[in-house]
Design a protein around this motif. Structure first.
Motif, PDB file in Angstrom:
ATOM      1  N   GLY A 294     -35.352 -47.697  21.484  1.00 42.61           N
ATOM      2  CA  GLY A 294     -35.992 -46.763  22.392  1.00 42.61           C
ATOM      3  C   GLY A 294     -35.062 -45.724  22.992  1.00 42.61           C
ATOM      4  N   GLY A 295     -35.678 -44.684  23.539  1.00 38.05           N
ATOM      5  CA  GLY A 295     -34.902 -43.542  23.999  1.00 38.05           C
ATOM      6  C   GLY A 295     -34.167 -43.726  25.304  1.00 38.05           C
ATOM      7  N   ILE A 296     -34.551 -44.715  26.132  1.00 37.29           N
ATOM      8  CA  ILE A 296     -33.975 -44.875  27.467  1.00 37.29           C
ATOM      9  C   ILE A 296     -33.463 -46.295  27.643  1.00 37.29           C
ATOM     10  N   VAL A 297     -32.310 -46.425  28.309  1.00 42.61           N
ATOM     11  CA  VAL A 297     -31.807 -47.747  28.686  1.00 42.61           C
ATOM     12  C   VAL A 297     -31.440 -47.725  30.166  1.00 42.61           C
ATOM     13  N   SER A 298     -31.485 -48.896  30.782  1.00 40.32           N
ATOM     14  CA  SER A 298     -31.037 -49.043  32.164  1.00 40.32           C
ATOM     15  C   SER A 298     -29.681 -49.720  32.183  1.00 40.32           C
ATOM     16  N   LEU A 299     -28.873 -49.351  33.164  1.00 41.34           N
ATOM     17  CA  LEU A 299     -27.503 -49.846  33.312  1.00 41.34           C
ATOM     18  C   LEU A 299     -27.338 -50.505  34.670  1.00 41.34           C
ATOM     19  N   PHE A 300     -26.525 -51.559  34.707  1.00 42.34           N
ATOM     20  CA  PHE A 300     -26.240 -52.250  35.969  1.00 42.34           C
ATOM     21  C   PHE A 300     -24.743 -52.525  36.062  1.00 42.34           C
ATOM     22  N   GLY A 301     -24.239 -52.598  37.285  1.00 44.20           N
ATOM     23  CA  GLY A 301     -22.831 -52.916  37.482  1.00 44.20           C
ATOM     24  C   GLY A 301     -22.395 -52.559  38.876  1.00 44.20           C
ATOM     25  N   SER A 302     -21.091 -52.572  39.109  1.00 41.05           N
ATOM     26  CA  SER A 302     -20.580 -52.349  40.460  1.00 41.05           C
ATOM     27  C   SER A 302     -20.836 -50.933  40.963  1.00 41.05           C
ATOM     28  N   LEU A 303     -21.057 -49.985  40.054  1.00 42.47           N
ATOM     29  CA  LEU A 303     -21.393 -48.630  40.485  1.00 42.47           C
ATOM     30  C   LEU A 303     -22.894 -48.462  40.695  1.00 42.47           C
ATOM     31  N   ALA A 304     -23.679 -49.290  40.038  1.00 44.68           N
ATOM     32  CA  ALA A 304     -25.138 -49.194  40.122  1.00 44.68           C
ATOM     33  C   ALA A 304     -25.745 -50.588  40.282  1.00 44.68           C
ATOM     34  N   PRO A 305     -25.589 -51.200  41.441  1.00 43.79           N
ATOM     35  CA  PRO A 305     -26.114 -52.562  41.633  1.00 43.79           C
ATOM     36  C   PRO A 305     -27.616 -52.684  41.397  1.00 43.79           C
ATOM     37  N   ASP A 306     -28.365 -51.628  41.737  1.00 48.97           N
ATOM     38  CA  ASP A 306     -29.817 -51.658  41.562  1.00 48.97           C
ATOM     39  C   ASP A 306     -30.282 -50.911  40.324  1.00 48.97           C
ATOM     40  N   GLY A 307     -29.323 -50.432  39.534  1.00 46.93           N
ATOM     41  CA  GLY A 307     -29.679 -49.820  38.264  1.00 46.93           C
ATOM     42  C   GLY A 307     -29.400 -48.335  38.178  1.00 46.93           C
ATOM     43  N   ALA A 308     -29.289 -47.867  36.950  1.00 51.31           N
ATOM     44  CA  ALA A 308     -29.165 -46.455  36.612  1.00 51.31           C
ATOM     45  C   ALA A 308     -29.816 -46.288  35.240  1.00 51.31           C
ATOM     46  N   ILE A 309     -29.996 -45.043  34.825  1.00 52.26           N
ATOM     47  CA  ILE A 309     -30.724 -44.737  33.593  1.00 52.26           C
ATOM     48  C   ILE A 309     -29.887 -43.823  32.705  1.00 52.26           C
ATOM     49  N   LEU A 310     -29.958 -44.053  31.397  1.00 51.26           N
ATOM     50  CA  LEU A 310     -29.344 -43.141  30.433  1.00 51.26           C
ATOM     51  C   LEU A 310     -30.330 -42.906  29.298  1.00 51.26           C
ATOM     52  N   LYS A 311     -30.551 -41.646  28.950  1.00 51.27           N
ATOM     53  CA  LYS A 311     -31.436 -41.294  27.833  1.00 51.27           C
ATOM     54  C   LYS A 311     -30.594 -41.229  26.566  1.00 51.27           C
ATOM     55  N   ARG A 312     -30.500 -42.360  25.879  1.00 52.19           N
ATOM     56  CA  ARG A 312     -29.613 -42.418  24.728  1.00 52.19           C
ATOM     57  C   ARG A 312     -30.119 -41.589  23.559  1.00 52.19           C
ATOM     58  N   SER A 313     -31.425 -41.331  23.502  1.00 49.16           N
ATOM     59  CA  SER A 313     -31.951 -40.530  22.400  1.00 49.16           C
ATOM     60  C   SER A 313     -31.527 -39.068  22.500  1.00 49.16           C
TER      61      SER A 313
END
Length: 571
Positions: A381-400
């Motif tokens: 799919g075109g979008i993934v969510s990311l988590f980590g110490s910079l984005a505890p509640d999530g972030a988005i990247l449009k990989r497509s």
């Protein structure tokens, strides 16, 4: 007058009587005023279909709203109803400061209030430009009135000197070339007059078209109505059908919360991923779902993304335009390819299941634009969510829309503290930046005075653009246009203004991005972060009006950036 007192739920003009302390007088006065507009007593006995008019001289996308309203009225009258149009706020991306997103919830509030307060048995929502459709669906979900969505449709691409152009991916492509010195000032002025030459929303798979496709998937309009070009005669026939549909809903009511279900929302997410659609649609879908108490889980989004191929080859991730998608088979063709991944028992406004809506698929599919499952644009799919110490509640990247070679990266960052700082320094010749750096914009999330703008598509610094750099990793707590492209991490949550880790980042810090691991981490030791956290201060709050209300009530991106007090009671 005795007829109006019968039954538990009055219909037509008898609904929602004004509060004078005398209901009979209120209806008497209402009919009197209605007759002043030339309506006959017979017409005023009919059930009422409200029509939301978002036409505006400050919304070029909605230029066809007047003729769409006339077509809707035709459909309502033919089906035995009384059509009554009324205006609401209209939002157009280029015409609003600080940005149109800042007013999406205001439009939703306005629309909900007018639907709930005025006498109508059902409503046709006419929208199109990015924030209007989500605002209207949010409003309908909260008002509970049976609602039909009608979109204005996408603009048609323009043929210009051997290529086709349409706002706004081509806008960005040419502007990037202009910034890099590849296109002259004279040439960019010529392009300016050739990018948008018909009525309608952006002609690519940006936010407006993505939301139209998701809305049809949810069941608020026919599947083919998502992609009919704005200037095509079929768009008027779709408007007429919307009017007839609204009358059917009066006789067999279906509330919006019966359409917006966990299954239909998951179907919409699948479609978003298969379209390579706009990241903004994720925020809007979360807000729409949130109005009926449904939460979108970013971890579930990743599961869906890993099992949903991108099948649509349109700009900004491909080469086609919305008119190509429509003539290639449109939503029926796409959903037919995805049918084994969908909840086929979800129903539309007429109670027809998605399985029956898809049927045997279209008679024709142009595989140039809608790929078969065994030959996808991308297997994931075109979008993934990311988590980590910079984005505890999530972030988005449009990989497509991103550069795969940048998916795994650890690098130094260059920080811009707000959109003003970005504008002031990004083009400086002495800016300390290389193509290997990560540029970061903070202080532009939902709580900021910037209003959660589409500034996440940070420009390539001019000194690098002139060196031929086309992409680099960029990160922010704001959004980017659905027409944009590049390796851009968005919606970092909590945002900087909410005290999130992003607010502690300084130029020179190192950040690690891993699309494979779905992670986003700030590589600064905890002792240093604790020191910065102790020194951090929120910026001053707005003092009055809408700005102050937003700052007090707005939620973060994963919750749709809606206002707390507009969520279902008790949530």
């Amino acid at each position: 007058m005795s007829d109006e007192k019968k039954g538990p739920e009055p219909k037509g003009l008898a609904r929602n009587a004004a509060n004078y302390g005398d209901k009979e007088f209120a209806l008497y006065l209402r009919r009197s005023f209605a007759k002043s507009m030339g309506y006959s007593a017979e017409a005023l006995k009919r059930p009422v279909v409200g029509i939301v008019d978002t036409g505006s001289d400050l919304n070029n996308c909605h230029r066809t709203a007047p003729e769409l309203i006339e077509a809707v009225k035709r459909g309502v009258l033919m089906a035995g109803g009384l059509p009554l149009a009324f205006p609401t706020i209209s939002l157009c991306e280029p015409y609003l400061t600080p940005c149109s997103m800042h007013y999406r919830n205001l439009m939703a509030l306005d629309t909900e209030a007018m639907i709930a307060a005025q006498p109508m048995d059902s409503v046709v929502l006419i929208g199109g430009c990015d924030k209007t459709v989500p605002a209207q669906l949010m409003a309908a979900a909260s008002a509970g009135t049976p609602a039909v969505q009608l979109v204005v449709g996408p603009m048609s691409a323009n043929r210009y000197q051997g290529e086709r152009l349409a706002a706004c991916t081509d806008c960005r492509r040419y502007w990037a070339r202009y910034r890099a010195g590849e296109v002259s000032g004279e040439r960019i002025q010529e392009i300016e007059g050739s990018l948008a030459v018909t009525a309608g929303t952006c002609g690519v798979m940006g936010t407006a078209s993505t939301m139209a496709c998701l809305t049809s998937t949810l069941g608020f309009m026919p599947l083919d109505a998502a992609s009919i070009p704005a200037v095509h005669s079929d768009r008027l026939r779709a408007a007429e059908e919307a009017g007839a549909q609204a009358v059917r809903l009066i006789h067999k009511p279906v509330r919006p919360d019966e359409i917006i279900t966990e299954k239909s929302v998951e179907n919409a997410l699948r479609v978003l991923l298969a379209l390579g659609g706009s990241t903004n649609a994720l925020v809007h879908l979360a807000a729409i779902a949130g109005r009926v108490g449904i939460k979108i889980d970013y971890h579930r989004l990743n599961e869906l993304s890993d099992t949903t191929p991108v099948l649509v080859d349109l700009k900004p991730t491909g080469e086609g335009y919305m008119e190509d998608f429509h003539t290639a088979g449109g939503m029926v063709a796409l959903l037919h390819e995805l049918r084994d991944l969908l909840h086929l028992d979800t129903k539309d406004l007429d109670g027809v299941t998605l399985a029956d809506r898809i049927g045997a698929g279209p008679a024709f599919v142009d595989r140039t634009y809608i790929k078969a499952r065994n030959e996808p644009v991308s297997p994931v799919g075109g979008i993934v969510s990311l988590f980590g110490s910079l984005a505890p509640d999530g972030a988005i990247l449009k990989r497509s829309a991103a550069t795969p070679s940048l998916f795994e990266k650890e690098a130094r960052c260059l920080v811009f503290d707000g959109v003003e700082d970005l504008a002031a320094r990004i083009d400086s010749d002495d800016l300390d930046v290389t193509a290997d750096d990560i540029t970061i914009l903070k202080g532009a999330g939902p709580l900021s005075t910037a209003g959660f703008p589409e500034a996440g598509y940070l420009p390539i610094p001019r000194k690098l653009a002139r060196q031929g750099v086309k992409d680099m990793v960029r990160m922010s707590d704001c959004r980017m246009s659905g027409t944009a492209f590049g390796t851009v991490v968005l919606h970092i949550s909590p945002e900087a203004e909410a005290g999130g880790p992003l607010g502690l980042v300084k130029t020179g810090d190192r950040i690690r991005l891993s699309v494979e691991n779905r992670s986003l981490d700030l590589l600064v030791d905890e002792a240093e972060l604790a020191k910065r956290r102790a020194e951090w201060k929120a910026k001053s709050e707005p003092k009055r009006g809408w700005d102050a209300l937003v700052h007090r009530e707005v939620l973060q991106a994963p919750q749709g950036a809606d206002l707390r007090f507009l969520l279902p009671e008790g949530r």
